[in-house]
Design an enzyme around this catalytic site. Structure first.
Site, mmCIF file in Angstrom:
data_model
loop_
_atom_site.group_PDB
_atom_site.id
_atom_site.type_symbol
_atom_site.label_atom_id
_atom_site.label_comp_id
_atom_site.label_asym_id
_atom_site.label_seq_id
_atom_site.Cartn_x
_atom_site.Cartn_y
_atom_site.Cartn_z
ATOM 1 N N GLU A 109 -26.625 11.845 -7.545
ATOM 2 C CA GLU A 109 -24.557 11.264 -6.350
ATOM 3 C C GLU A 109 -24.758 12.311 -5.026
ATOM 4 O O GLU A 109 -24.971 14.189 -5.648
ATOM 5 C CB GLU A 109 -23.394 11.489 -6.384
ATOM 6 N N CYS A 110 -25.442 13.142 -4.503
ATOM 7 C CA CYS A 110 -25.593 14.159 -3.200
ATOM 8 C C CYS A 110 -26.220 14.914 -4.036
ATOM 9 O O CYS A 110 -27.452 14.647 -3.307
ATOM 10 C CB CYS A 110 -23.427 14.257 -3.080
ATOM 11 N N GLY A 111 -25.212 16.559 -4.092
ATOM 12 C CA GLY A 111 -26.000 17.105 -4.612
ATOM 13 C C GLY A 111 -27.343 16.763 -5.379
ATOM 14 O O GLY A 111 -28.745 17.102 -5.468
ATOM 15 N N GLY A 168 -28.161 8.305 -4.549
ATOM 16 C CA GLY A 168 -27.620 8.624 -2.286
ATOM 17 C C GLY A 168 -26.534 9.645 -2.638
ATOM 18 O O GLY A 168 -25.839 10.309 -3.550
#
Length: 463
Positions: free
Chosen positions: A335-337, A432
């Site tokens: 997720e993200c990072g 993502g």
């Protein structure tokens, strides 16, 4: 259930909720109270201050993510050993979904949990106008949950002048004031405060703040308000989907990245993974040479990998190990990072290029502005982690973008209904920018653990 509880909310963001909440938590802890805290909304950083700086557990609660009844269950889960609850609000007290709906607001959470509200008002630069401001919030408080006020960033002299005027005009208690804390450096980054580990001497500073807070704010009066909270009916606990496997060798290990670069995790997300049968083991993509052994799945949460891109890039053995695990079809959620870390390369604000893991054949880069922000619902185009047609809720906030954001999942904005494609997904990988809140659809956590169990079975078959 009748447990003392109180919410610190505010008319707007930047009013000092976190400083006042931390000061109150420290004061209650110093008094010997068994205190627990919650954060309203999806923010990761404020609960880290509650937990890491003040040294107490903290979880998120969000009525958009989980609705009224499920939120109440999450609120009641595990609080029997505490005697006092402090909830920190989010944004302005009435600011909810899209800024226009009640869901997700501090006020909605206070209604659901029957929690009295104390309004933290930034009164700097205001005269009698502060009375009109407070009056407006009281008029909008249809449930009469706002029970008092704390004035922030004002002097003792002005407080002594304005307090009786407020109480006479509005028939509400003003419990005290907090002067401007010029020596307490809790600067903002993106959506929240900087990370607690980055703040030198923060424990000592907050202890000093708490001592000052107790001199200018009536903590006994706040406790009296907390004691007046209505009794809350505890919803019946749902049975766990799996019986607890006591033999840890039969439980799949999910390796969770946790260090300076990766630190954004919801406590209830990790709890669900454990309840569905996983063993959680932490590792550092920065400092360890490879993921732990055994390891049957990898969870790469959010954080700020861009700040540690050089160290992450230099740890070639870890990058190689994770890329090899992905090639062997190990389940991975990023997720993200964590998604940034899986790219071929990361380009920071200074245009430095750093090699990353290389699972995602793309480059990520700093745009210099907020790319996406806010709540979303996510629905897979091909069912891999969720039942067909079902959605999971989450949120986004990121300044980085990618040359390939993926197109395997449909993101739906809950207020406007606008949609866009995102996520790179395979049978075993979910990668993502969106941050997920598993309790909004526990099937995601169940599927992730099931995929890890299959890896455990394969590993056992080879032995």
């Amino acid at each position: 259930m009748n447990i003392k509880r109180i919410m610190i909310a505010a008319p707007k963001s930047g009013s000092g909720k976190t400083v006042i909440t931390c000061a109150l938590l420290q004061a209650l802890k110093n008094m010997g109270k068994q205190v627990v805290s919650y954060k309203c909304g999806p923010d990761y950083i404020d609960p880290m201050f509650h937990k890491k700086v003040i040294g107490i557990p903290s979880k998120n609660l969000d009525t958009f993510f989980t609705g009224e009844e499920q939120t109440k269950k999450l609120f009641c889960n595990g609080i029997s050993k505490y005697d006092t609850i402090v909830i920190e609000g989010v944004m302005g007290v009435f600011d909810g979904l899209g800024g226009v709906r009640e869901e997700g607001s501090s006020y909605h959470l206070a209604k659901v949990t029957k929690t009295p509200i104390v309004l933290a008002v930034d009164a700097k630069g205001m005269g009698r106008s502060v009375i009109a401001l407070i009056a407006g919030f009281l008029a909008y408080d249809t449930e009469h949950l706002i029970r008092g006020v704390i004035l922030n960033r004002i002097s003792k002299g002005y407080y002594e002048t304005i307090k009786p005027l407020i109480e006479k005009a509005l028939n509400i208690s003003v419990f005290g004031f907090v002067s401007e804390q010029k020596n307490l450096h809790m600067e903002s980054r993106h959506l929240g405060l900087v990370l607690p580990n980055e703040l030198q001497m923060i424990r000592e500073e907050l202890q000093i703040l708490s001592e000052s807070f107790c001199k200018t704010v009536s903590v006994p009066s706040l406790l009296t308000i907390a004691e007046c909270a209505e009794e809350l009916n505890i919803p019946k606990e749902d049975d766990c989907a799996f019986e607890k496997e006591t033999d840890t060798s039969k439980r799949p290990v999910i390796a969770v990245a946790k260090d300076e670069a990766f630190c954004f995790y919801y406590a209830d997300n990790l709890r669900l993974l454990k309840e569905y049968g996983a063993e959680i083991t932490y590792f550092s993509p920065m400092h360890d040479k490879k993921p732990p052994n055994p390891c049957h799945a990898i969870l790469l949460g959010g954080g700020y990998p861009e700040l540690y891109a050089k160290q992450l890039s230099e740890n070639k053995s870890m990058r190689t190990a994770i890329k090899h695990a992905a090639a062997k079809d190990m389940p991975i959620v990023a997720e993200c990072g964590g998604f940034l870390y899986l790219h071929d390369s990361l380009v920071d604000r200074e245009q430095n290029h750093y090699a990353m893991v290389g699972v995602v054949p793309a480059s990520c880069f700093d745009t210099g502005h907020l790319v996406r922000f806010g709540y979303i619902e996510l629905e897979e185009k091909q069912s891999c982690f969720l039942p067909k047609g079902k959605r999971i809720k989450g949120h986004e906030f990121h300044y980085y973008d990618s040359t390939d954001n993926g197109a395997d999942v449909l993101a739906i904005k809950p207020v406007t209904g606008k949609t866009y494609s995102c996520m790179i997904e395979t049978k075993n990988c979910w990668m993502g920018f969106p941050h997920l809140y598993y309790p909004s659809n526990p099937a995601f956590a169940e599927a992730f653990v099931d995929k890890a169990k299959k890896q455990l079975f394969i590993a056992n078959e080879k032995e």
